[in-house]
Design a protein around this motif. Structure first.
Motif, PDB file in Angstrom:
ATOM      1  N   ASP A   1       0.876  -1.167   0.000  1.00  0.00           N
ATOM      2  CA  ASP A   1       0.000   0.000   0.000  1.00  0.00           C
ATOM      3  C   ASP A   1       0.922   1.228   0.000  1.00  0.00           C
ATOM      4  O   ASP A   1       1.868   1.295   0.800  1.00  0.00           O
ATOM      5  CB  ASP A   1      -0.842  -0.038   1.296  1.00  0.00           C
ATOM      6  CG  ASP A   1      -2.219   0.535   1.078  1.00  0.00           C
ATOM      7  OD1 ASP A   1      -2.419   1.202   0.043  1.00  0.00           O
ATOM      8  OD2 ASP A   1      -3.093   0.338   1.939  1.00  0.00           O
TER       9      ASP A   1
ATOM     10  N   GLU B   1       1.008   4.318   0.922  1.00  0.00           N
ATOM     11  CA  GLU B   1       1.240   5.122   2.126  1.00  0.00           C
ATOM     12  C   GLU B   1       2.141   4.376   3.112  1.00  0.00           C
ATOM     13  O   GLU B   1       3.022   4.950   3.739  1.00  0.00           O
ATOM     14  CB  GLU B   1      -0.088   5.456   2.818  1.00  0.00           C
ATOM     15  CG  GLU B   1      -1.047   6.300   1.987  1.00  0.00           C
ATOM     16  CD  GLU B   1      -1.743   5.531   0.873  1.00  0.00           C
ATOM     17  OE1 GLU B   1      -1.565   4.290   0.806  1.00  0.00           O
ATOM     18  OE2 GLU B   1      -2.448   6.159   0.060  1.00  0.00           O
TER      19      GLU B   1
ATOM     20  N   GLU C   1      -6.554   2.167   6.013  1.00  0.00           N
ATOM     21  CA  GLU C   1      -5.114   2.462   6.015  1.00  0.00           C
ATOM     22  C   GLU C   1      -4.619   2.950   7.370  1.00  0.00           C
ATOM     23  O   GLU C   1      -3.470   2.713   7.742  1.00  0.00           O
ATOM     24  CB  GLU C   1      -4.792   3.471   4.907  1.00  0.00           C
ATOM     25  CG  GLU C   1      -4.945   2.797   3.551  1.00  0.00           C
ATOM     26  CD  GLU C   1      -4.581   3.651   2.360  1.00  0.00           C
ATOM     27  OE1 GLU C   1      -4.601   3.119   1.245  1.00  0.00           O
ATOM     28  OE2 GLU C   1      -4.287   4.847   2.543  1.00  0.00           O
TER      29      GLU C   1
HETATM   30 MG    MG Z   1      -3.126   3.306  -0.268  1.00  0.00          MG
END
Ligand code: MG
Ligand code: NAD
Length: 388
Positions: free
Chosen positions: A149, A151, A220
Motif C-alpha cells: 500500500d 502510504e 489504512e
Molecule cells: Mg493506499
C-alpha cells in the motif's frame, strides 16, 4: 533466478507486477499465479511467463481452465490447500506478492508465509483482520514483510533507520476520491459508474469504491497502526487531492520527514521486488508545482461519515476489525450488484459497528483463522437478514 509467486495476478496490482517482470524476464522464475474468475487472462499470463502452476478459486472457471489446460504442462489447482504440493518449506521461494482483493486475501497470505523468504502484502484487509496471526508466522518462519500500500510503503521508507518510539505522529494522505467536491445533497444519487471513476489512481473495483466512501483511509489508518505498532492518536488523515505526498512522519527529535513520488503504484511494487537499489526505475522529474501547493486539508466527516469508525477502534488487535472488513466487503458487493445505494454502504456499516452484538468483539483477540472466517460469515448473514 529469483523464484516468485503472485496471488491475484489477474488484478491491477498483480498485472502491474507482471509488467515489471516482463522487462526483466531472465531474472525471475514464476512458480505460481492465481486468479478467481478471469481464467482467460490467467492462462494467457501462465503461458507467456512459462508458469507451471496456477490456482483458480472460482469453481466454474476452475473446471473450464482445467479442461483447456489438459496435457499443457500447466497444473491447475482449485484452492490454496494445494500450496504444499507446489512449495517446500526447506527450499523457500524468494518473493511472494499477495494482491488478492478483499477479505478473501487473508487465508492465502497466512498459508504462504512459511514457503517464502519475503512477502509483499498489498491486501490490506488481511493485515487489518489477521495482523496478530500474520506477525506470529512472520517471526516463526523468519519471513521478511514489506507493505505495498503506497502510504505504508512510504512510511516504512521514512522510518527505516529510526526506532518506533521516536515517532510522534504519522499523517497519511488521501486524494479525497471522486466525491471530494461533489455536493452532499446529490450523494443519494451516486451511480456505480460515478463511484468507480477515481480521479488519480486506476485500481480494482473494490478498492475504488472504498476510496469513494473513504473507507480505504479508515483501513489504512488501522493498517498503519498495526504494522508500525502505534496508537490511534498518533495517526491522522490529510486530504491531498494531488496524491503526490504519500506520508509525513513527525519524530520526537523535532524533525519531520515527507515522502513524495509520482501517482503510480509501480513505485512501491517495483521496490518491493528489487532489493537495495539493485535495479533502477524510470521516473518523472520532481513535481515542483505540486510541492509549491500541497493543499492539505481535514476530511469532511459529514460527506464521509465512515471516518468516525477510527474513534471506535480498540488499541489491541481484535475481532472487531473482522466485523468492519467483512461488513464492508459485503456492502460494497451489494452496491456493485445494484442492490443498495452508495450512501447505504456507509450508513449500514456505521449501524453494524454500533450494534452491541458486534461491538463486543472489541474485547476479543482472534486466536486462529477459523474464528475470523466464521465471524465474517456471520456478519454477511446478519446483513442478509436485515432485509436489504
Ligand atoms: Mg493506499
Ligand atoms: P483487483 O480487483 O484488480 O484484483 C484482485 C485480484 O484478486 C484478482 O486477481 C482476482 O482474481 C483475485 N480475487 C478476487 N476475489 C478473489 C477470491 N475470492 N479468491 C481468490 N482470488 C480472488 O484488485 P487490486 O486493485 O489489484 O487490489 C488488490 C489488493 O491490493 C486489494 O486488497 C487492495 O486494497 C490492495 N491495494 C491496491 C491498490 C491499487 O492501486 N490497485 C493500492 C493499494 C492497495
Amino acid at each position: 533466478m529469483k523464484k516468485i509467486a503472485i496471488f491475484g495476478s489477474t488484478g491491477s496490482i498483480g498485472s502491474s507486477l507482471l509488467n515489471i517482470i516482463k522487462k526483466d524476464k531472465k531474472t525471475f522464475e514464476i512458480k505460481l499465479l492465481t486468479g478467481n474468475r478471469n481464467y482467460k487472462k490467467l492462462i494467457k499470463q501462465a503461458k507467456f511467463f512459462k508458469v507451471k502452476n496456477i490456482i483458480i478459486t472460482d469453481n466454474t472457471s476452475f473446471l473450464i481452465a482445467n479442461k483447456l489446460l489438459k496435457n499443457s504442462g500447466i497444473k491447475v489447482y482449485r484452492n490454496f490447500d494445494s500450496l504444499n504440493k507446489i512449495f517446500n518449506k526447506d527450499k523457500k521461494i524468494d518473493y511472494t506478492m499477495c494482491a488478492i482483493s478483499g477479505f478473501q486475501g487473508l487465508r492465502s497470505t497466512l498459508d504462504i508465509i512459511k514457503y517464502t523468504k519475503k512477502i509483499a502484502i498489498a491486501n490490506k484487509e488481511s493485515i487489518i483482520c489477521g495482523w496478530n496471526l500474520i506477525k506470529k508466522d512472520l517471526n516463526k518462519y523468519k519471513t521478511d514483510f514489506i507493505p505495498v500500500d503506497s502510504e505504508h510503503f512510504s512510511i516504512r521508507s521514512l522510518i527505516h533507520f529510526d526506532k518506533e518510539n521516536d515517532i510522534e505522529k504519522i499523517y497519511i494522505t488521501a486524494s479525497g476520491g471522486p466525491f471530494r467536491k461533489f455536493p452532499l445533497k446529490k450523494f443519494k444519487n451516486i451511480s456505480i459508474k460515478d463511484a468507480l471513476r477515481h480521479p488519480n489512481w486506476s485500481m480494482g473495483k473494490k478498492i475504488s469504491i472504498d476510496s469513494a466512501t473513504m473507507m480505504n483511509k479508515v483501513f489504512e489508518i488501522i493498517e498503519a497502526k498495526k504494522i508500525f505498532n502505534l496508537k490511534y492518536n498518533q495517526l491522522e488523515i490529510l486530504v491531498h487531492p494531488k496524491s503526490y505526498l504519500h506520508a509525513m512522519v513527525k519524530f520526537s527529535n523535532g524533525l519531520t520527514k515527507l515522502l513524495v513520488h509520482d501517482t503510480d503504484m509501480i513505485i512501491p511494487i517495483f521496490n518491493s521486488i528489487y532489493d537495495n537499489n539493485e535495479k533502477k526505475i524510470k521516473s518523472k522529474k520532481i513535481n515542483i508545482q505540486a510541492l509549491n501547493n500541497l493543499d492539505l486539508n481535514k476530511v469532511d466527516k459529514i460527506k464521509f461519515p465512515v471516518v468516525k469508525i477510527i474513534k471506535k477502534m480498540h488499541e489491541k488487535d481484535t475481532l472487531f476489525e473482522t466485523v468492519i472488513v467483512s461488513a464492508n466487503d459485503k456492502l460494497v458487493n451489494l452496491f456493485l450488484n445494484n442492490k443498495i445505494k452508495f450512501i447505504d454502504i456507509s450508513n449500514i456499516l456505521l449501524k453494524i459497528c454500533s450494534l452491541s452484538e458486534f461491538s463486543r468483539f472489541k474485547l476479543i483477540q482472534p486466536k486462529n483463522i477459523d474464528e475470523i472466517n466464521n465471524l465474517a460469515d456471520y456478519v454477511s448473514l446478519k446483513i442478509d437478514s436485515m432485509g436489504i
